[in-house]
Design a protein around this motif. Sequence first.
Motif, PDB file in Angstrom:
ATOM      1  N   UNK A 260       0.748  -1.431  -0.255  1.00  0.00           N
ATOM      2  CA  UNK A 260      -0.016  -0.235   0.629  1.00  0.00           C
ATOM      3  C   UNK A 260       0.299   1.807  -0.466  1.00  0.00           C
ATOM      4  N   UNK A 261       2.575   1.291   0.267  1.00  0.00           N
ATOM      5  CA  UNK A 261       2.870   2.442   0.598  1.00  0.00           C
ATOM      6  C   UNK A 261       4.297   2.199  -0.429  1.00  0.00           C
ATOM      7  N   UNK A 262       4.410   1.121  -0.650  1.00  0.00           N
ATOM      8  CA  UNK A 262       5.946   1.430  -1.405  1.00  0.00           C
ATOM      9  C   UNK A 262       6.039   0.881  -2.458  1.00  0.00           C
ATOM     10  N   UNK A 263       6.757   1.555  -3.558  1.00  0.00           N
ATOM     11  CA  UNK A 263       7.010   1.359  -5.324  1.00  0.00           C
ATOM     12  C   UNK A 263       8.516   0.383  -6.136  1.00  0.00           C
ATOM     13  N   UNK A 264       8.439  -0.266  -7.251  1.00  0.00           N
ATOM     14  CA  UNK A 264       9.315  -1.061  -6.995  1.00  0.00           C
ATOM     15  C   UNK A 264      10.734   0.376  -7.253  1.00  0.00           C
ATOM     16  N   UNK A 265      10.758   1.300  -7.522  1.00  0.00           N
ATOM     17  CA  UNK A 265      11.709   2.336  -7.601  1.00  0.00           C
ATOM     18  C   UNK A 265      12.711   1.926  -6.597  1.00  0.00           C
ATOM     19  N   UNK A 266      11.964   1.354  -5.168  1.00  0.00           N
ATOM     20  CA  UNK A 266      12.808   1.606  -4.304  1.00  0.00           C
ATOM     21  C   UNK A 266      14.651   0.501  -4.998  1.00  0.00           C
ATOM     22  N   UNK A 267      13.908  -0.847  -5.403  1.00  0.00           N
ATOM     23  CA  UNK A 267      15.088  -1.665  -6.268  1.00  0.00           C
ATOM     24  C   UNK A 267      16.125  -0.371  -6.570  1.00  0.00           C
ATOM     25  N   UNK A 268      15.878   0.632  -7.254  1.00  0.00           N
ATOM     26  CA  UNK A 268      17.348   0.695  -7.219  1.00  0.00           C
ATOM     27  C   UNK A 268      18.557   1.369  -6.952  1.00  0.00           C
ATOM     28  N   UNK A 269      17.936   1.058  -5.706  1.00  0.00           N
ATOM     29  CA  UNK A 269      19.051   1.312  -4.757  1.00  0.00           C
ATOM     30  C   UNK A 269      20.093   0.467  -4.300  1.00  0.00           C
ATOM     31  N   UNK A 270      18.877  -0.831  -5.113  1.00  0.00           N
ATOM     32  CA  UNK A 270      19.983  -3.002  -4.393  1.00  0.00           C
ATOM     33  C   UNK A 270      19.441  -2.769  -3.632  1.00  0.00           C
ATOM     34  N   UNK A 271      19.638  -1.975  -2.639  1.00  0.00           N
ATOM     35  CA  UNK A 271      19.408  -3.150  -1.328  1.00  0.00           C
ATOM     36  C   UNK A 271      18.220  -3.729  -0.683  1.00  0.00           C
ATOM     37  N   UNK A 272      18.541  -5.297  -0.930  1.00  0.00           N
ATOM     38  CA  UNK A 272      17.677  -6.094  -0.516  1.00  0.00           C
ATOM     39  C   UNK A 272      16.255  -6.639   0.290  1.00  0.00           C
ATOM     40  N   UNK A 273      16.278  -4.868   1.246  1.00  0.00           N
ATOM     41  CA  UNK A 273      15.316  -5.198   2.048  1.00  0.00           C
ATOM     42  C   UNK A 273      14.159  -4.920   1.757  1.00  0.00           C
ATOM     43  N   UNK A 395      10.263  -7.807  17.105  1.00  0.00           N
ATOM     44  CA  UNK A 395      10.501  -9.098  16.668  1.00  0.00           C
ATOM     45  C   UNK A 395      12.437  -9.526  16.596  1.00  0.00           C
ATOM     46  N   UNK A 396      12.377 -11.110  16.420  1.00  0.00           N
ATOM     47  CA  UNK A 396      14.129 -11.363  16.360  1.00  0.00           C
ATOM     48  C   UNK A 396      14.440 -10.640  15.230  1.00  0.00           C
ATOM     49  N   UNK A 397      14.037 -10.008  13.844  1.00  0.00           N
ATOM     50  CA  UNK A 397      14.140  -9.814  12.924  1.00  0.00           C
ATOM     51  C   UNK A 397      14.262  -8.265  12.558  1.00  0.00           C
ATOM     52  N   UNK A 398      15.360  -7.864  11.408  1.00  0.00           N
ATOM     53  CA  UNK A 398      14.939  -6.442  11.920  1.00  0.00           C
ATOM     54  C   UNK A 398      15.176  -6.127  10.308  1.00  0.00           C
ATOM     55  N   UNK A 399      14.340  -6.199   9.668  1.00  0.00           N
ATOM     56  CA  UNK A 399      14.349  -6.669   7.806  1.00  0.00           C
ATOM     57  C   UNK A 399      12.991  -5.604   8.004  1.00  0.00           C
ATOM     58  N   UNK A 400      13.329  -4.565   8.280  1.00  0.00           N
ATOM     59  CA  UNK A 400      11.989  -3.692   7.938  1.00  0.00           C
ATOM     60  C   UNK A 400      12.916  -2.597   6.900  1.00  0.00           C
ATOM     61  N   UNK A 401      11.013  -2.571   6.006  1.00  0.00           N
ATOM     62  CA  UNK A 401      11.662  -1.055   4.685  1.00  0.00           C
ATOM     63  C   UNK A 401      11.412   0.158   4.990  1.00  0.00           C
ATOM     64  N   UNK A 402      10.704  -0.321   6.541  1.00  0.00           N
ATOM     65  CA  UNK A 402       9.892   1.504   6.768  1.00  0.00           C
ATOM     66  C   UNK A 402      11.504   2.282   7.673  1.00  0.00           C
ATOM     67  N   UNK A 403      12.260   1.483   8.142  1.00  0.00           N
ATOM     68  CA  UNK A 403      13.301   2.012   9.186  1.00  0.00           C
ATOM     69  C   UNK A 403      13.795   3.375   8.652  1.00  0.00           C
ATOM     70  N   UNK A 404      13.414   4.420   9.976  1.00  0.00           N
ATOM     71  CA  UNK A 404      14.105   5.618   9.815  1.00  0.00           C
ATOM     72  C   UNK A 404      12.384   6.730   9.111  1.00  0.00           C
ATOM     73  N   UNK A 405      11.887   5.598   9.106  1.00  0.00           N
ATOM     74  CA  UNK A 405      10.237   6.518   8.434  1.00  0.00           C
ATOM     75  C   UNK A 405       9.236   7.000   9.656  1.00  0.00           C
ATOM     76  N   UNK A 406       9.032   7.962   9.411  1.00  0.00           N
ATOM     77  CA  UNK A 406       7.823   8.948  10.865  1.00  0.00           C
ATOM     78  C   UNK A 406       6.515   8.151  10.013  1.00  0.00           C
ATOM     79  N   UNK A 407       6.005   7.461  11.014  1.00  0.00           N
ATOM     80  CA  UNK A 407       4.270   6.833  11.287  1.00  0.00           C
ATOM     81  C   UNK A 407       3.743   7.756  11.766  1.00  0.00           C
ATOM     82  N   UNK A 408       2.159   7.377  12.178  1.00  0.00           N
ATOM     83  CA  UNK A 408       1.110   8.192  12.222  1.00  0.00           C
ATOM     84  C   UNK A 408       0.662   6.973  13.019  1.00  0.00           C
ATOM     85  N   UNK A 409       0.218   6.959  14.619  1.00  0.00           N
ATOM     86  CA  UNK A 409      -0.242   6.159  15.651  1.00  0.00           C
ATOM     87  C   UNK A 409       0.878   5.034  16.132  1.00  0.00           C
ATOM     88  N   UNK A 410      -0.143   5.182  17.591  1.00  0.00           N
ATOM     89  CA  UNK A 410       1.033   4.543  18.514  1.00  0.00           C
ATOM     90  C   UNK A 410      -0.379   3.834  19.180  1.00  0.00           C
TER      91      UNK A 410
END
Lengths: 433, 319
Positions: A260-273, A395-410
Motif C-alpha cells: 500500500x505504500x512502497x513501489x518498485x522504484x526502491x529497487x534502484x538502491x539494490x538494497x534487498x530490504x 521481532x527477532x529480525x530487523x528487515x523492515x523497509x520502513x526504517x527511519x520513516x516517521x509514521x502516525x498512530x501508536x
Amino acid sequence: MSSADFLLRNVLTADQVRVDIEVVAGTISRIGGELTSPFPVVEGNQNLVLPGLVDLHTHLREPGKESSETVLSGSQAAVKGGYLALSAMANTSPVADTAGVVEQVARLGRDAGLCDVFPIGAVTVGLKGESLAELAAMAHSAAKVRIFSDDGNCVSDPLLMRRALEYVKSFGGVIAQHAQEPKLTSGAQMNEGVVSSRLGLKGWPAVAEESIIARDILMAQYVGSRLHICHLTTKGGVELVRWAKSQGMAVTAEVTPHHLLLTDELANSFDPVYKVNPPLRTQADVSALRAGLADGTIDIVATDHAPHPSEEKDCEWSAAAFGMVGLETALSVVVETMIDTGLMEWEKLVDRMSLAPAAIGGYEDHGAIAVGRPANFVVVNPKERWTVDRRTLQSKSSNTPFDGRSLPAKVVHAFYRGVQVLNDGQLTGSKYE
Amino acid sequence: MKRAHLLSTQELTRADALEILDTARQLSRATDGAIRKLPTLRGRTVVNLFFEDSTRTRLSFEAAAKRLSADVINFSAKGSSVSKGESLKDTAQTLEAMGGELMIIRHSASGAAQRLAESGWVKSHIVNAGDGMHEHPTQALLDAFTIRSHFPEFDRDFTGLRIGIVGDILHSRVARSNAQLLTLLGADVVLIAPPTLLPIGVDTWPVKISYDLDSEISSLDAIMALRVQSERMNDAFFPSEREYAREYGLAGSRLRALKKNAIIMHPGPMNRGLEISAEGADSKQSVILEQVANGVLVRMAVLYLLMGGAPIPTEGVLV
C-alpha cells in the motif's frame, strides 16, 4: 496470570463515541458512558479503542528457523503492533502439513500467552505441490485448522487446486492461494517493468499473478468453494477480484501494508530490504490497491510478516531472501496510506484489520468489542507519530523497509482475554494462562 | 572527476564521460612506443574481485593497473559467492584487509557493484566490471573511445552518428551501458532484436527499437553485434541458432549493405557463424581488436581518475 478485573475509562470507539469498558474475568461485562465500577481504572485518555487486530498471514518461523523468529517473539511483536490474533504460515521446517506440527504451533502460541496463534495448514505435502496434505486431519486436530495455504509457493497445478478447493468444503475450510505462476516467474527478482528493464533484474510480470487469480476465481465458483487470495499486488488483480465479487463469487483478498505504500522504484538502491515476494509494484498498482481496500474489493490487510536474519539481507540482491517484517508497523502504515489520505474512516480500518479477517478465519473471539465477548482490544493514540528504528523492533529480525520513516498512530495498551499485555507501549510481562 | 566509484553509465555526466575518454587518449599518447609503463599509481593496490569467469576483462584490468605501476591482487571464484559459502561482504572485507584500495568487481548479480559501494562494507573505490544483466560501464566507455577514434569530426559530440546494437538486449549489460552512454554523448542508438530478447519497459529508454536488421543496416555508422548465448534457446527466446543467424546475424548481403565507412564492433567473445560471420569479424570494417586495445586505455583512465594518481607524464618511462 488470570485476567484481572478492570475498568477502561474514557476511550473513543472507531465511530468516535466516548465509552468506558468494564472487564470481569476476561470478558467484557459492560460498555457505556461514565460507568461506575468497583474495579481498578485504566485511563484511556480519549484514545481510540479498537478490537485487537487480526492477521491472516504471519511467518513465525518456528519450528525450524528460531534464529529469525519464534512463536513467542512473533507474539511479542504482534502485541506491540496491536495484533491479538495471528495465523502462522505453514512454511516452517518441518512444514506444517500434519496434525502434529499444527498442534505444536498452536501449543507454542498458548504457551506464549500474548495473543491467539492459529496455525495455517499446508495444502500439499511439504509445500511441494505434488499431493494433498492430510487436510482433514489438521482440521479435526486440536489446532482446528480452517485456512490452508502453500504460501511462498503457488498451488500451480490446476487439478490439485481444484481438488483442494473441493475437499475443504467438508469442514468449512478456505484455500489461501499465493498467486504466482511459477513458469512465468522463474528466477524473478522484482516487478517486471520500467525499473527492472534498467536495473537488469529478472522481471516478475503482473500477469503471473493475475493469470492464477483469474483461473482460481473461476475454479472456486465452479466447484462452489471459498477462495482467499493472498497479498494482492496488481491493478489487474484488483479488477479481477472486483469482477468476481460482482458475480457473487465467494472470493476474498488481502493486501499487505508494504504494497500500500512502497513501489518498485526502491529497487534502484539494490538494497534487498526492498526484496519481497510478491514484489513491490508501480505507483498505479499502489493506487489501485488503496482504492480496492477502500471500496471493499480487497477485504483485509494482512502483514505477510516475514522475518529474516541479517545475513540474508546484508548481501547482493539476487542472493537475498524475499520478505519484510511488518507486525509492528502495519497499523501505522494503514493509517498513513488510508486514513491520513482520506480514503477510509477508522470504522473501515477496524473492518479491514480485525472484523473481516476474523470472519474469514472463523476466529470467533475476535473482531468486535461487545458485552459478553472476550476482552480482546487495544488502545491506540492516532495522533502520536513515531519513527521506525530497525534496532528497537520487538521481532527477532530487523528487515523492515520502513526504517527511519516517521509514521502516525501508536499502540498504547493491549488487552488479551482481559490480561493487559501492553502498557504505555511496553510489554508488561504478563500473559494469559 | 569528482567521484569515488564507477558503478554505471547512468550516474555519469557528459563531462565525466568526456573526461575519461580524454584521459584515455592522453594515456594513449604517453604510452605510445616501446616504453609503456607509467609510475602514476606506484605503491597503490588494486584488487580484481571476479566472481564470474571473464579472463578477458580481468586481464584487461590487470594490464591497465600494471601499466600504471599499481600492485594487483587477483581473486576469482566460479559461481556465486554464496555457493562457495563465503559472502560477497566477507570476501570484499578480507581483500581490503590485505591492502586493497580499489576493487574491480565482476559478479553475476545485478547491482553487486553498487551494493559494495553503498552498503558500508568496505571503504575502497569500486569499479563495476560487469554486474549481472545490469551494466558494464568500462565496456561502453571503450566502445565510445573506439567510435570516437574512427569519427574524429564527432570528437566531443556524437550527434548525427547512428549506432545499432543487435542481439540479446534483454540479458545484456553491454547493451544497457552502451544505450545509456552513447545516447548521453549525443548519438542515435537503435536496438535491433526479436521482441523476446527486448526487456518489457524498453520503450522508455532513449533509443529506437527495431525488429528488422535489414531495414536499419544501411543507415548505421557503427554496428555492434552482441554475443548470443546458446542456452537462450532452451527458454524459447528463439527457435534455433539457424533461424537467429538468418534473421539477426551480421553476415552476407548485410555486410555489403553497410556504409563504406561504417565500423563493425563486438564486445567478445564471438560466436562466429551465429551473430557474426567470419567474413564480418575479419572484414576491413571490423574494429574488434581495436576495442580490446582501447579497453586497456579506458580502464587505465578510470583507475587513474578514481585513485587520483600523480600527473600523467607526457611520455612513459621505464620503471
